[in-house]
Design a protein around this motif. Structure first.
Motif, PDB file in Angstrom:
ATOM      1  N   VAL A  21      48.816  48.984  27.460  1.00  0.00           N
ATOM      2  CA  VAL A  21      47.386  48.754  27.626  1.00  0.00           C
ATOM      3  C   VAL A  21      47.048  48.831  29.103  1.00  0.00           C
ATOM      4  O   VAL A  21      47.833  48.408  29.957  1.00  0.00           O
ATOM      5  N   SER A  22      45.858  49.362  29.390  1.00  0.00           N
ATOM      6  CA  SER A  22      45.360  49.413  30.758  1.00  0.00           C
ATOM      7  C   SER A  22      44.007  48.723  30.805  1.00  0.00           C
ATOM      8  O   SER A  22      43.140  49.000  29.983  1.00  0.00           O
ATOM      9  N   PHE A  23      43.830  47.829  31.750  1.00  0.00           N
ATOM     10  CA  PHE A  23      42.538  47.173  31.932  1.00  0.00           C
ATOM     11  C   PHE A  23      41.620  48.015  32.812  1.00  0.00           C
ATOM     12  O   PHE A  23      40.439  47.744  32.902  1.00  0.00           O
ATOM     13  N   SER A  24      42.190  49.024  33.490  1.00  0.00           N
ATOM     14  CA  SER A  24      41.395  49.840  34.404  1.00  0.00           C
ATOM     15  C   SER A  24      42.213  51.039  34.846  1.00  0.00           C
ATOM     16  O   SER A  24      43.449  51.005  34.794  1.00  0.00           O
ATOM     17  N   GLY A  25      41.538  52.065  35.313  1.00  0.00           N
ATOM     18  CA  GLY A  25      42.220  53.193  35.911  1.00  0.00           C
ATOM     19  C   GLY A  25      42.618  52.921  37.350  1.00  0.00           C
ATOM     20  O   GLY A  25      43.291  53.724  37.981  1.00  0.00           O
ATOM     21  N   MET A  26      42.207  51.771  37.857  1.00  0.00           N
ATOM     22  CA  MET A  26      42.524  51.402  39.237  1.00  0.00           C
ATOM     23  C   MET A  26      43.886  50.727  39.315  1.00  0.00           C
ATOM     24  O   MET A  26      44.382  50.200  38.335  1.00  0.00           O
ATOM     25  N   THR A  27      44.453  50.731  40.507  1.00  0.00           N
ATOM     26  CA  THR A  27      45.703  50.030  40.764  1.00  0.00           C
ATOM     27  C   THR A  27      45.371  48.692  41.406  1.00  0.00           C
ATOM     28  O   THR A  27      44.572  48.635  42.336  1.00  0.00           O
ATOM     29  N   PHE A  28      45.996  47.617  40.883  1.00  0.00           N
ATOM     30  CA  PHE A  28      45.793  46.276  41.431  1.00  0.00           C
ATOM     31  C   PHE A  28      47.130  45.709  41.893  1.00  0.00           C
ATOM     32  O   PHE A  28      48.172  46.050  41.335  1.00  0.00           O
ATOM     33  N   PRO A  29      47.125  44.809  42.874  1.00  0.00           N
ATOM     34  CA  PRO A  29      48.366  44.115  43.224  1.00  0.00           C
ATOM     35  C   PRO A  29      48.880  43.367  41.992  1.00  0.00           C
ATOM     36  O   PRO A  29      48.085  42.825  41.215  1.00  0.00           O
ATOM     37  N   HIS A  30      50.192  43.367  41.798  1.00  0.00           N
ATOM     38  CA  HIS A  30      50.726  42.752  40.585  1.00  0.00           C
ATOM     39  C   HIS A  30      50.441  41.247  40.513  1.00  0.00           C
ATOM     40  O   HIS A  30      50.315  40.710  39.419  1.00  0.00           O
ATOM     41  N   THR A  31      50.274  40.585  41.648  1.00  0.00           N
ATOM     42  CA  THR A  31      49.932  39.160  41.587  1.00  0.00           C
ATOM     43  C   THR A  31      48.485  38.963  41.124  1.00  0.00           C
ATOM     44  O   THR A  31      48.192  38.050  40.365  1.00  0.00           O
ATOM     45  N   LEU A  32      47.591  39.841  41.549  1.00  0.00           N
ATOM     46  CA  LEU A  32      46.203  39.767  41.091  1.00  0.00           C
ATOM     47  C   LEU A  32      46.115  40.076  39.598  1.00  0.00           C
ATOM     48  O   LEU A  32      45.286  39.503  38.892  1.00  0.00           O
ATOM     49  N   MET A  33      46.978  40.952  39.107  1.00  0.00           N
ATOM     50  CA  MET A  33      46.962  41.275  37.669  1.00  0.00           C
ATOM     51  C   MET A  33      47.244  40.052  36.806  1.00  0.00           C
ATOM     52  O   MET A  33      46.770  39.963  35.683  1.00  0.00           O
ATOM     53  N   ARG A  34      47.977  39.102  37.347  1.00  0.00           N
ATOM     54  CA  ARG A  34      48.211  37.862  36.571  1.00  0.00           C
ATOM     55  C   ARG A  34      46.900  37.120  36.364  1.00  0.00           C
ATOM     56  O   ARG A  34      46.636  36.604  35.280  1.00  0.00           O
ATOM     57  N   VAL A  35      46.093  37.056  37.420  1.00  0.00           N
ATOM     58  CA  VAL A  35      44.792  36.394  37.312  1.00  0.00           C
ATOM     59  C   VAL A  35      43.921  37.152  36.308  1.00  0.00           C
ATOM     60  O   VAL A  35      43.320  36.554  35.409  1.00  0.00           O
ATOM     61  N   ILE A  36      43.860  38.466  36.464  1.00  0.00           N
ATOM     62  CA  ILE A  36      43.033  39.285  35.581  1.00  0.00           C
ATOM     63  C   ILE A  36      43.485  39.139  34.135  1.00  0.00           C
ATOM     64  O   ILE A  36      42.666  38.978  33.224  1.00  0.00           O
ATOM     65  N   THR A  37      44.778  39.175  33.902  1.00  0.00           N
ATOM     66  CA  THR A  37      45.301  39.057  32.532  1.00  0.00           C
ATOM     67  C   THR A  37      44.994  37.689  31.942  1.00  0.00           C
ATOM     68  O   THR A  37      44.536  37.592  30.795  1.00  0.00           O
ATOM     69  N   ALA A  38      45.217  36.642  32.708  1.00  0.00           N
ATOM     70  CA  ALA A  38      44.918  35.289  32.212  1.00  0.00           C
ATOM     71  C   ALA A  38      43.429  35.156  31.893  1.00  0.00           C
ATOM     72  O   ALA A  38      43.050  34.589  30.858  1.00  0.00           O
ATOM     73  N   GLU A  39      42.576  35.716  32.761  1.00  0.00           N
ATOM     74  CA  GLU A  39      41.135  35.646  32.509  1.00  0.00           C
ATOM     75  C   GLU A  39      40.772  36.437  31.265  1.00  0.00           C
ATOM     76  O   GLU A  39      39.984  35.979  30.431  1.00  0.00           O
ATOM     77  N   GLN A  40      41.335  37.621  31.102  1.00  0.00           N
ATOM     78  CA  GLN A  40      41.007  38.446  29.932  1.00  0.00           C
ATOM     79  C   GLN A  40      41.528  37.816  28.634  1.00  0.00           C
ATOM     80  O   GLN A  40      40.889  37.933  27.590  1.00  0.00           O
ATOM     81  N   LEU A  41      42.650  37.144  28.709  1.00  0.00           N
ATOM     82  CA  LEU A  41      43.136  36.417  27.529  1.00  0.00           C
ATOM     83  C   LEU A  41      42.170  35.285  27.173  1.00  0.00           C
ATOM     84  O   LEU A  41      41.819  35.102  25.998  1.00  0.00           O
ATOM     85  N   TYR A  42      41.735  34.542  28.187  1.00  0.00           N
ATOM     86  CA  TYR A  42      40.767  33.472  27.932  1.00  0.00           C
ATOM     87  C   TYR A  42      39.469  34.055  27.378  1.00  0.00           C
ATOM     88  O   TYR A  42      38.902  33.539  26.411  1.00  0.00           O
ATOM     89  N   ARG A  43      39.017  35.159  27.946  1.00  0.00           N
ATOM     90  CA  ARG A  43      37.800  35.812  27.474  1.00  0.00           C
ATOM     91  C   ARG A  43      37.976  36.262  26.016  1.00  0.00           C
ATOM     92  O   ARG A  43      37.066  36.114  25.198  1.00  0.00           O
ATOM     93  N   ALA A  44      39.127  36.809  25.694  1.00  0.00           N
ATOM     94  CA  ALA A  44      39.392  37.268  24.321  1.00  0.00           C
ATOM     95  C   ALA A  44      39.276  36.114  23.328  1.00  0.00           C
ATOM     96  O   ALA A  44      38.620  36.241  22.284  1.00  0.00           O
ATOM     97  N   PHE A  45      39.901  34.992  23.652  1.00  0.00           N
ATOM     98  CA  PHE A  45      39.810  33.835  22.751  1.00  0.00           C
ATOM     99  C   PHE A  45      38.384  33.308  22.685  1.00  0.00           C
ATOM    100  O   PHE A  45      37.917  32.887  21.620  1.00  0.00           O
TER     101      PHE A  45
END
Length: 157
Positions: free
Chosen positions: A123-147
């Motif tokens: 899965v890709s959240f974007s066509g952009m490249t993000f720092p892998h540490t920032l991706m943790r924040v984005i993933t946690a937020e998107q999981l919370y948003r999904a629920f």
């Protein structure tokens, strides 16, 4: 309650990222059993292409030991999905009885091909490249948003 595991390469050094991850982890606790597993990152200075392959293989072995359940790799070449589609994916997996879902975030050089092949989905959240540490924040937020979407809360507008 479904278990969500985030397997990520490296440690988060930035306090502001850690605080954001902790906040979303706390919010997620009402919906799921959320955990983060950090695997050691290989550090080479100016690695050659051969060394990058070696780095990915070593990190891949560590990731493989940490994944459980239904595995989804976050990768730029993965299927791009919306927040609503991501929420539906979580709901579908939960409804069909998946007890544990593992999301994988690679290190600076990405994720080893072997892990991408082991995964059920990319899965890709974007066509952009993000720092892998920032991706943790984005993933946690998107999981919370999904629920939140699935629960009909007003968080997602």
């Amino acid at each position: 309650m479904i278990k969500l595991r985030l397997v990520a390469v490296g440690k988060v050094k930035e306090k502001y990222f850690t605080e954001a991850i902790n906040e979303y982890s706390k919010r997620l606790s009402g919906y799921c059993d959320f955990s983060i597993v950090e695997v050691k990152e290989e550090n080479y200075k100016n690695p050659s292409q051969a060394e990058i392959k070696k780095i990915l293989a070593i990190e891949g072995e560590r990731i493989e030991k940490a994944v459980k359940g239904y595995v989804i790799v976050l990768a730029i070449e993965g299927k791009k999905i919306t927040s609503e589609e991501f929420a539906q994916k979580i709901k579908t997996l939960t409804d069909r009885g998946e007890g544990e879902i593992t999301f994988v975030i690679g290190g600076s050089y990405g994720v080893d091909e072997r892990i991408k092949c082991l995964a059920k989905e990319k899965v890709s959240f974007s066509g952009m490249t993000f720092p892998h540490t920032l991706m943790r924040v984005i993933t946690a937020e998107q999981l919370y948003r999904a629920f939140s979407i699935n629960a009909g809360s007003e968080y997602h507008k």
